[in-house]
Design a protein around this motif. Structure first.
Motif, PDB file in Angstrom:
ATOM      1  N   ASP A 278      25.434  17.341   6.644  1.00  0.00           N
ATOM      2  CA  ASP A 278      25.873  16.958   5.306  1.00  0.00           C
ATOM      3  C   ASP A 278      27.342  16.545   5.374  1.00  0.00           C
ATOM      4  O   ASP A 278      28.186  17.313   5.851  1.00  0.00           O
ATOM      5  CB  ASP A 278      25.700  18.159   4.373  1.00  0.00           C
ATOM      6  N   PRO A 279      27.692  15.320   4.919  1.00  0.00           N
ATOM      7  CA  PRO A 279      29.090  14.878   4.996  1.00  0.00           C
ATOM      8  C   PRO A 279      30.054  15.838   4.305  1.00  0.00           C
ATOM      9  O   PRO A 279      31.194  16.000   4.750  1.00  0.00           O
ATOM     10  CB  PRO A 279      29.060  13.521   4.291  1.00  0.00           C
ATOM     11  N   ALA A 280      29.588  16.485   3.227  1.00  0.00           N
ATOM     12  CA  ALA A 280      30.460  17.434   2.532  1.00  0.00           C
ATOM     13  C   ALA A 280      30.791  18.618   3.432  1.00  0.00           C
ATOM     14  O   ALA A 280      31.932  19.098   3.460  1.00  0.00           O
ATOM     15  CB  ALA A 280      29.794  17.915   1.248  1.00  0.00           C
ATOM     16  N   LYS A 281      29.791  19.105   4.187  1.00  0.00           N
ATOM     17  CA  LYS A 281      30.055  20.218   5.101  1.00  0.00           C
ATOM     18  C   LYS A 281      30.980  19.795   6.228  1.00  0.00           C
ATOM     19  O   LYS A 281      31.853  20.574   6.656  1.00  0.00           O
ATOM     20  CB  LYS A 281      28.737  20.738   5.673  1.00  0.00           C
ATOM     21  N   LEU A 282      30.775  18.589   6.730  1.00  0.00           N
ATOM     22  CA  LEU A 282      31.653  18.074   7.791  1.00  0.00           C
ATOM     23  C   LEU A 282      33.094  18.022   7.321  1.00  0.00           C
ATOM     24  O   LEU A 282      34.003  18.566   7.970  1.00  0.00           O
ATOM     25  CB  LEU A 282      31.182  16.679   8.206  1.00  0.00           C
ATOM     26  N   VAL A 283      33.327  17.360   6.180  1.00  0.00           N
ATOM     27  CA  VAL A 283      34.680  17.216   5.669  1.00  0.00           C
ATOM     28  C   VAL A 283      35.268  18.572   5.310  1.00  0.00           C
ATOM     29  O   VAL A 283      36.444  18.855   5.595  1.00  0.00           O
ATOM     30  CB  VAL A 283      34.689  16.277   4.441  1.00  0.00           C
ATOM     31  N   ALA A 284      34.468  19.431   4.691  1.00  0.00           N
ATOM     32  CA  ALA A 284      34.963  20.750   4.283  1.00  0.00           C
ATOM     33  C   ALA A 284      35.425  21.556   5.478  1.00  0.00           C
ATOM     34  O   ALA A 284      36.493  22.183   5.454  1.00  0.00           O
ATOM     35  CB  ALA A 284      33.870  21.498   3.524  1.00  0.00           C
ATOM     36  N   SER A 285      34.647  21.561   6.547  1.00  0.00           N
ATOM     37  CA  SER A 285      35.006  22.372   7.708  1.00  0.00           C
ATOM     38  C   SER A 285      36.247  21.840   8.410  1.00  0.00           C
ATOM     39  O   SER A 285      37.142  22.609   8.785  1.00  0.00           O
ATOM     40  CB  SER A 285      33.827  22.439   8.683  1.00  0.00           C
ATOM     41  N   VAL A 286      36.321  20.523   8.598  1.00  0.00           N
ATOM     42  CA  VAL A 286      37.489  19.942   9.270  1.00  0.00           C
ATOM     43  C   VAL A 286      38.730  20.080   8.400  1.00  0.00           C
ATOM     44  O   VAL A 286      39.817  20.438   8.888  1.00  0.00           O
ATOM     45  CB  VAL A 286      37.226  18.457   9.616  1.00  0.00           C
ATOM     46  N   TYR A 287      38.574  19.814   7.119  1.00  0.00           N
ATOM     47  CA  TYR A 287      39.708  19.924   6.200  1.00  0.00           C
ATOM     48  C   TYR A 287      40.202  21.367   6.115  1.00  0.00           C
ATOM     49  O   TYR A 287      41.407  21.637   6.098  1.00  0.00           O
ATOM     50  CB  TYR A 287      39.291  19.425   4.819  1.00  0.00           C
ATOM     51  N   ALA A 288      39.263  22.318   6.080  1.00  0.00           N
ATOM     52  CA  ALA A 288      39.641  23.730   6.014  1.00  0.00           C
ATOM     53  C   ALA A 288      40.359  24.162   7.287  1.00  0.00           C
ATOM     54  O   ALA A 288      41.349  24.906   7.235  1.00  0.00           O
ATOM     55  CB  ALA A 288      38.405  24.585   5.788  1.00  0.00           C
ATOM     56  N   ALA A 289      39.870  23.714   8.451  1.00  0.00           N
ATOM     57  CA  ALA A 289      40.542  24.059   9.707  1.00  0.00           C
ATOM     58  C   ALA A 289      41.960  23.508   9.732  1.00  0.00           C
ATOM     59  O   ALA A 289      42.908  24.194  10.133  1.00  0.00           O
ATOM     60  CB  ALA A 289      39.738  23.513  10.892  1.00  0.00           C
ATOM     61  N   ASN A 290      42.113  22.270   9.282  1.00  0.00           N
ATOM     62  CA  ASN A 290      43.440  21.659   9.240  1.00  0.00           C
ATOM     63  C   ASN A 290      44.366  22.400   8.271  1.00  0.00           C
ATOM     64  O   ASN A 290      45.533  22.656   8.576  1.00  0.00           O
ATOM     65  CB  ASN A 290      43.302  20.187   8.826  1.00  0.00           C
ATOM     66  N   THR A 291      43.827  22.782   7.113  1.00  0.00           N
ATOM     67  CA  THR A 291      44.629  23.474   6.109  1.00  0.00           C
ATOM     68  C   THR A 291      44.992  24.883   6.539  1.00  0.00           C
ATOM     69  O   THR A 291      46.117  25.339   6.318  1.00  0.00           O
ATOM     70  CB  THR A 291      43.879  23.514   4.765  1.00  0.00           C
ATOM     71  N   LEU A 292      44.048  25.589   7.164  1.00  0.00           N
ATOM     72  CA  LEU A 292      44.358  26.932   7.660  1.00  0.00           C
ATOM     73  C   LEU A 292      45.460  26.886   8.708  1.00  0.00           C
ATOM     74  O   LEU A 292      46.375  27.720   8.711  1.00  0.00           O
ATOM     75  CB  LEU A 292      43.100  27.571   8.253  1.00  0.00           C
ATOM     76  N   GLY A 293      45.379  25.900   9.607  1.00  0.00           N
ATOM     77  CA  GLY A 293      46.449  25.733  10.574  1.00  0.00           C
ATOM     78  C   GLY A 293      47.771  25.450   9.900  1.00  0.00           C
ATOM     79  O   GLY A 293      48.821  25.969  10.311  1.00  0.00           O
TER      80      GLY A 293
END
Length: 846
Positions: free
Chosen positions: A407-422
């Motif tokens: 799901d594109p939403a899951k893809l974007v959410a996971s990558v965006y969250a990893a970037n934001t957590l960093g």
């Protein structure tokens, strides 16, 4: 009818699933009620529908940055402007966006129309922004009742910030995953998501500049919030309309092949983009500290640095989206970007240490602030833009690398969250640990190393693929070695940068630097000239010195209120500086308690060691308590009252200082004055403008209508002045003051005054320059500085390079009259003061 689709791992092959579907539905179904829908798939397959959506994401980014600036400005007044408070605010803001992106695909079904969901999110953000605007006063009252000082208060501040920021930031974080569901699960769709991320950053740049240079400079947070809400509502309406025109269709698009996204790609891409976010936000923290020394720590400088950083991220995201669309190995391209970020971070550190401080630029020569801003933009671009470009390029490549057809939403959410957590960890680590404990030099070495680790990590898993290209292993290895070399031999910033900042290049002969350090919220330096004069520098600016004019001002801030107030016992000093102002109270025999509020922990220690003589060793006095927190926060949560409230010189053009010049702040001071108490506040005439000075004066008089002005000239030339007022209308008895000065227990007080040529009653009272009642014609066009507008930081920041001190002083001196009901005493003292005021009014240069 059979449909073929291309994949990288095999030749063209038949998709059985799609073939069977088309056999059962050989012809597309046409909806005659909505003619535009019939062409929606053709529009979608042509790849042009995203162009209609890009302006919406530009508007979304614009409103988000306006909110961020407004909310940070508002909440700082409630939870304090200390480094701890700001870190709490930043963590809550970015954490909300992170969890919003993660929760979205779990809570929102994929069958819902992406554009309608996105429009609803934007609408709700606007609604919450309106609610937050009007709820802030009630939140402040609740906060005052519950919070205190100490470690517990940090947790309570986080709760307050979370209650305010989490709801809207959760929705903000969900917008990118929401729009991602509009695109296909293939390389083309992933690249377009990157384009939308770039458009969002472009909007953020517009919002940053628009808010700082127009909305908040000319209006207030109500207008700024209203504009952002209007943008949200416009985007929401446009999104709903487009969701009606372009229906959500079931996708049967191709997925990325396993060779493009290996089984370990998910974890490696997320770790790498997390390291990218870590270094990017860490760099923003460190470089903002260093560049604010060079350009001046005004609100405009912070906005320019942020805007340039966002420009680099936006352009990089667009390039990364195009690269992700055509590159067969996005993991290798991602590694190249991280290596570029490491080398670019080294470039930035080198330029800020060995190039930018020595550009032949004298800021005081500028005839307009716009000329200075142009030079500032060029200098920031020269240093920051390359690294920001690489970090921006990394995000779309990380999306392409992590994509496995989910799901594109899951893809974007996971990558965006990893970037934001960093990014969250980077901001916290560099704010609280790296810079204050290891200094800017070592912090920059960490910045270079973080993306280098991501580079090596990505290359380890792609070494076999990399060997197919004969030149790449040698080139990348050379780049890694070059990056390691810069880490080892990175030059330290010049000592004079923390001392003289933007004027460093104008100093032909620099003083001897006795002490330099990077603190939690500021860089500190102590310098000494051959003639023995010492200067106390904070963030590239002299805030105190042993120069006669500075010593006179600092002694005035303390001795004037202490002598006017009858037998003062308790004192509150806002800001420590060199502790000279606080030290004036040590020699007054009636003083029993001295409270000093200071944000930066290094300052009291440095003042105690290097200005002990000038400050009467006040920091080590048993009557002194140093509160390491924001003064407004201290006064919000304490019930203690004081006989005297004063402040060490804090220039209003420094970002955040305008909060100590608002009407609400002065009203707060009034509540904490004991009956008969006295307040003094510093007003600089140098590096300021007439509108800024008028704003400071009229705001003070709005809270203290019986206030007065007292000038501190330097050899007959305007320099600065002191605003003074009592909690109620009381005459200043010059005879009583003279009697106290003649007492034996006040011998040290007189000695302290004589050191700055104020040892007699006439020399003390001759500093009087006017009062509110007489200054009303001069203040007719003045703007009151309030918590809602903080207009002063924009007025003062507009003139931080100006030199009009004498002209400002001469503009109000003709309005000064002898106050028969304010200054009372012997006829000889009254006559002398009348003569001095008359002569000053007739001859301003006297």
């Amino acid at each position: 009818m059979i449909v073929k689709q291309e994949v990288y791992c095999d030749a063209a092959r038949i998709s059985v699933t799609r073939a069977s579907k088309l056999m059962h539905n050989p012809l597309p179904r046409i909806n005659h009620r909505k003619p535009l829908m019939a062409n929606s798939k053709e529009l979608r397959n042509s790849g042009t529908e995203h162009l209609w959506l890009l302006p919406l994401f530009v508007g979304s980014g614009c409103s988000a940055l306006i909110y961020e600036i407004v909310w940070f400005q508002s909440l700082q007044l409630v939870v304090g402007a200390s480094a701890i408070s700001l870190a709490v605010l930043l963590t809550i803001f970015m954490g909300g966006m992170c969890f919003g992106s993660l929760l979205f695909p779990k809570l929102v079904p994929s069958r819902w129309h992406p554009l309608a969901v996105y429009a609803t999110l934007e609408f709700m953000i606007g609604v919450l922004a309106i609610a937050l605007l009007y709820a802030m006063p009630f939140i402040e009252h609740l906060y005052v009742e519950r919070v205190g000082l100490g470690k517990t208060s940090v947790l309570l501040r986080a709760i307050v910030a979370g209650a305010c920021l989490l709801p809207p930031t959760l929705l903000m974080g969900a917008t990118l995953p929401a729009i991602a569901r509009w695109f296909e699960n293939n390389r083309q769709g992933t690249a377009r998501i990157g384009m939308f991320y770039s458009a969002n950053i472009v909007g953020a740049v517009i919002g940053c500049i628009f808010a700082a240079f127009y909305l908040l400079r000319l209006y207030d947070i109500v207008i700024a919030t209203s504009v952002a809400v209007a943008i949200n509502f416009f985007v929401a309406i446009a999104g709903w309309v487009m969701s009606w025109m372009l229906p959500n269709q079931l996708r049967s698009d191709t997925e990325l092949s396993p060779t493009e996204s290996p089984s370990y790609g998910w974890s490696i891409s997320h770790v790498s983009i997390g390291l990218s976010g870590f270094s990017a936000l860490g760099a923003e923290v460190v470089w903002t500290r260093e560049l604010s020394l060079l350009l001046g720590a005004s609100v405009y400088t912070f906005s320019l640095i942020l805007a340039v950083f966002l420009i680099g991220l936006g352009i990089g995201s667009g390039l990364g989206a195009a690269w992700a669309r055509h590159h067969r190995q996005p993991g290798i391209a991602f590694a190249w970007c991280q290596l570029g970020a490491s080398l670019s971070a080294a470039w930035a550190a080198w330029m800020m240490a060995r190039s930018l401080p020595y550009w032949p630029i004298d800021p005081s020569l500028s005839l307009s602030p716009w000329f200075g801003f142009q030079l500032d933009i060029v200098r920031v671009l020269w240093a920051v833009f390359p690294a920001a470009l690489c970090w921006g390029t990394s995000f779309p490549l990380a999306l392409a690398y992590a994509s496995r057809g989910q799901d594109p939403a899951k893809l974007v959410a996971s990558v965006y969250a990893a970037n934001t957590l960093g990014a969250i960890f980077g901001a916290l680590l560099f704010t609280w640990i790296a810079v204050p404990r290891f200094g800017i030099l070592h912090a920059q070495q960490f910045l270079i190393g973080a993306p280098l680790i991501a580079t090596i990590l990505l290359l380890v898993f792609h070494w076999k693929s990399l060997k197919e290209f004969s030149a790449q292993p040698i080139t990348i290895t050379t780049g890694v070695i070059a990056s390691l070399f810069t880490v080892a031999y990175l030059p330290a910033p010049p000592l004079g940068l923390a001392a003289y900042g933007r004027y460093l290049v104008t100093w032909i002969v620099e003083p001897n630097y006795l002490y330099t350090a990077d603190g939690l919220s500021a860089s500190i330096a102590i310098s000494e000239f051959e003639n023995g004069v010492r200067n106390f520098h904070v963030s590239g600016k002299v805030v105190a010195s042993s120069e006669p004019q500075d010593m006179r001002l600092q002694r005035m801030l303390g001795h004037l209120p202490a002598l006017i107030c009858k037998e003062p016992k308790s004192v509150l000093i806002v800001g420590c500086g060199a502790a000279v102002t606080a030290g004036t109270f040590v020699v007054h025999p009636s003083i029993e308690r001295i409270v000093i509020c200071e944000i930066e922990p290094l300052i009291p220690r440095a003042a105690s060691e290097y200005f002990s003589k000038e400050s009467h060793n006040v920091i080590k006095d048993p009557r002194v308590e140093v509160i390491l927190d924001d003064a407004r926060h201290f006064m919000l949560v304490t019930n203690e009252t004081f006989d005297v409230i004063t402040s060490d010189p804090i220039h209003p053009w420094v970002k955040g200082a305008a909060a100590l010049y608002t009407k609400e702040y002065f009203d707060l001071c009034k509540l904490h004055l004991k009956p008969g108490g006295v307040i003094t506040q510093w007003v600089p005439l140098y590096e300021s403008s007439l509108p800024a000075v008028k704003s400071e004066v009229t705001t003070f008089f709005a809270s203290f209508p019986h206030g007065s002005l007292w000038c501190n000239d330097d050899a007959g030339v305007g320099y600065d002045m002191v605003m003074l007022a009592q909690d109620k209308t009381l005459p200043i008895d010059m005879d009583a003051i003279e009697t106290r000065m003649a007492r034996s227990d006040h011998a040290r007080v007189v000695e302290s005054l004589k050191e700055v040529r104020m040892g007699s009653m006439i020399e003390l009272i001759r500093c009087y320059a006017g009062r509110n009642k007489d200054m009303q014609p001069w203040l007719a066009d003045a703007v009151v500085n309030t918590d809602r507008n903080l207009r002063l930081q924009y007025l003062a920041g507009w003139a931080l390079n100006a030199r009009h001190a004498s002209e400002i002083r001469d503009s109000f001196r003709p309005f000064a009259k002898f106050p028969e009901d304010l200054l009372v005493g012997k006829s000889i003292s009254v006559a002398a003061l009348k003569f001095i005021l008359k002569k000053s009014s007739n001859d301003p240069q006297e």
